[in-house]
Write an enzyme that holds these catalytic residues in place. Structure first.
Site, PDB file in Angstrom:
ATOM      1  N   LYS A 200       0.839  -1.204   0.000  1.00  0.00           N
ATOM      2  CA  LYS A 200       0.000   0.000   0.000  1.00  0.00           C
ATOM      3  C   LYS A 200       0.876   1.257   0.000  1.00  0.00           C
ATOM      4  CE  LYS A 200      -3.722  -2.572   2.072  1.00  0.00           C
ATOM      5  NZ  LYS A 200      -4.360  -3.129   3.274  1.00  0.00           N
TER       6      LYS A 200
ATOM      7  N   GLN B 107      -4.774  -1.895   9.397  1.00  0.00           N
ATOM      8  CA  GLN B 107      -4.546  -3.217   8.806  1.00  0.00           C
ATOM      9  C   GLN B 107      -5.073  -4.305   9.740  1.00  0.00           C
ATOM     10  OE1 GLN B 107      -3.189  -3.786   5.633  1.00  0.00           O
ATOM     11  NE2 GLN B 107      -3.894  -5.857   6.056  1.00  0.00           N
TER      12      GLN B 107
ATOM     13  N   ASP C 200     -11.544   1.819   3.500  1.00  0.00           N
ATOM     14  CA  ASP C 200     -11.688   0.367   3.361  1.00  0.00           C
ATOM     15  C   ASP C 200     -13.151  -0.003   3.124  1.00  0.00           C
ATOM     16  OD1 ASP C 200      -9.506  -1.316   3.340  1.00  0.00           O
ATOM     17  OD2 ASP C 200      -9.240  -1.322   5.521  1.00  0.00           O
TER      18      ASP C 200
END
Ligand code: NAP
Length: 290
Positions: A53, A97, A120
């Site tokens: 990322k 994460q 997300d």
């Protein structure tokens, strides 16, 4: 005839190139899209996802506010970091994460992120908006799958899509996206409670495997000519590799590609799309602040 391999690596690069161009344009208006990626602990798979990322952020010209916290970080400490990022107008997206260490409640953490920074697409506000067809940050992996199908010109209208897996991050949202009027597929969702999985998968024009177990889908479970999207990422011990492992999906790829008409490989199939769609969401979050 062998299936066409869907080149997720290239399609993702094309998405990132478009995002990079729009990012450059946004910068001329004084806004640099910025993503804060928070990693708690050092789970090797998570470290590798976060590194991917960060690399993509640099490539598309976005600002990267990476925060690495020790495994011992308390839930309260993590929530405080999120609060600060929520209040920081130079940060447009916040990504924690997953999975988190066991002593931290993931639900609480997801709920703490402002929905307008939830790139997300995991916050219940975004999930709810997706469900009822309102504007929302689309979860990256399911959105990436839809873009792969669109790009390859695979017809979803009236197609029977069978999704194996019902997780909140892949199985459920991809099923919702496939049933929207624009995609218009008929969807069957399978899980561990499904009796005779093969009887369902064999009916699929589009088969999506999001299970997390190698060889869950074998060639005899695939309808000839179907499109097979393999979301699984599984580490298999392999002494010939420097890392000691190799990545495989949920589909027994070699025999499956002799039955399917389109198939995604692992790696370089769905994986790169997830990161590309994340970049697109960060861009959208930044554009929304104008
Ligand atoms: P998950 O939360 O573990 O969900 C797995 C789902 O598969 C569950 O719904 C489970 O059913 C179902 N399942 C397990 N064994 C089954 C079987 N034998 N038959 C039918 N259904 C079965 O996993 P996830 O987060 O959705 O991830 C799935 C895979 O995709 C993993 O390998 C993950 O690493 C990968 N992934 C890849 C990307 C990417 O960018 N490429 C992104 C996200 C995830 P129950 O609900 O009944 O337990």
């Amino acid at each position: 005839m062998s299936a066409t391999i869907i080149d997720g690596f290239q399609i993702a690069a094309d998405v990132r190139a478009k995002v990079a161009a729009k990012t450059a344009e946004l910068k001329t208006k004084g806004v640099t899209p910025c993503l804060a990626v928070i990693l708690v602990g050092e789970n090797p798979a998570s470290v590798s996802y976060v590194t991917g990322k960060e690399k993509a952020l640099a490539e598309v010209g976005m600002a990267d506010r990476s925060i690495r916290l020790p495994e011992s970080t308390s839930e309260a400490e993590l929530l405080k970091v999120i609060d600060e990022l929520n209040d920081d107008s130079t940060v447009h997206g916040i990504l924690v994460q997953l999975p988190l260490p066991k002593h931290i409640n993931e639900d609480k953490v997801i709920m703490a992120i402002k929905p307008e920074k939830d790139v997300d697409g995991f916050h219940p506000v975004n999930v709810g908006n997706l469900m009822i067809g309102r504007k929302a940050f689309l979860p990256c992996t399911p959105h990436g799958i839809i873009v792969l199908l669109e790009t390859m010109g695979i017809n979803t209208n009236g197609a029977h899509a069978v999704v194996v897996g019902r997780s909140n991050i892949v199985g459920k949202p991809v099923s919702i996206l496939l049933t929207r009027r624009e995609t218009n597929a008929t969807v069957t969702i399978c899980h561990t409670g499904t009796k005779d999985l093969a009887s369902f998968t064999k009916q699929a024009d589009i088969l999506i495997a999001a299970v997390g177990k190698p060889n869950t889908i074998t060639a005899d479970m695939i309808k000839p000519g179907a499109t097979v999207i393999d979301v699984g990422v599984n580490r298999i011990p392999d002494s010939t590799k420097k890392s000691g492992f190799r990545l495989v999906g949920d589909v027994d790829f070699e025999p499956a590609k002799e039955v399917a008409s389109f198939i995604t490989p692992v790696p370089k199939g769905v994986g790169p799309m997830t990161i590309a769609m994340l970049m697109q969401n960060v861009l959208e979050a930044a554009e929304n602040t104008l």
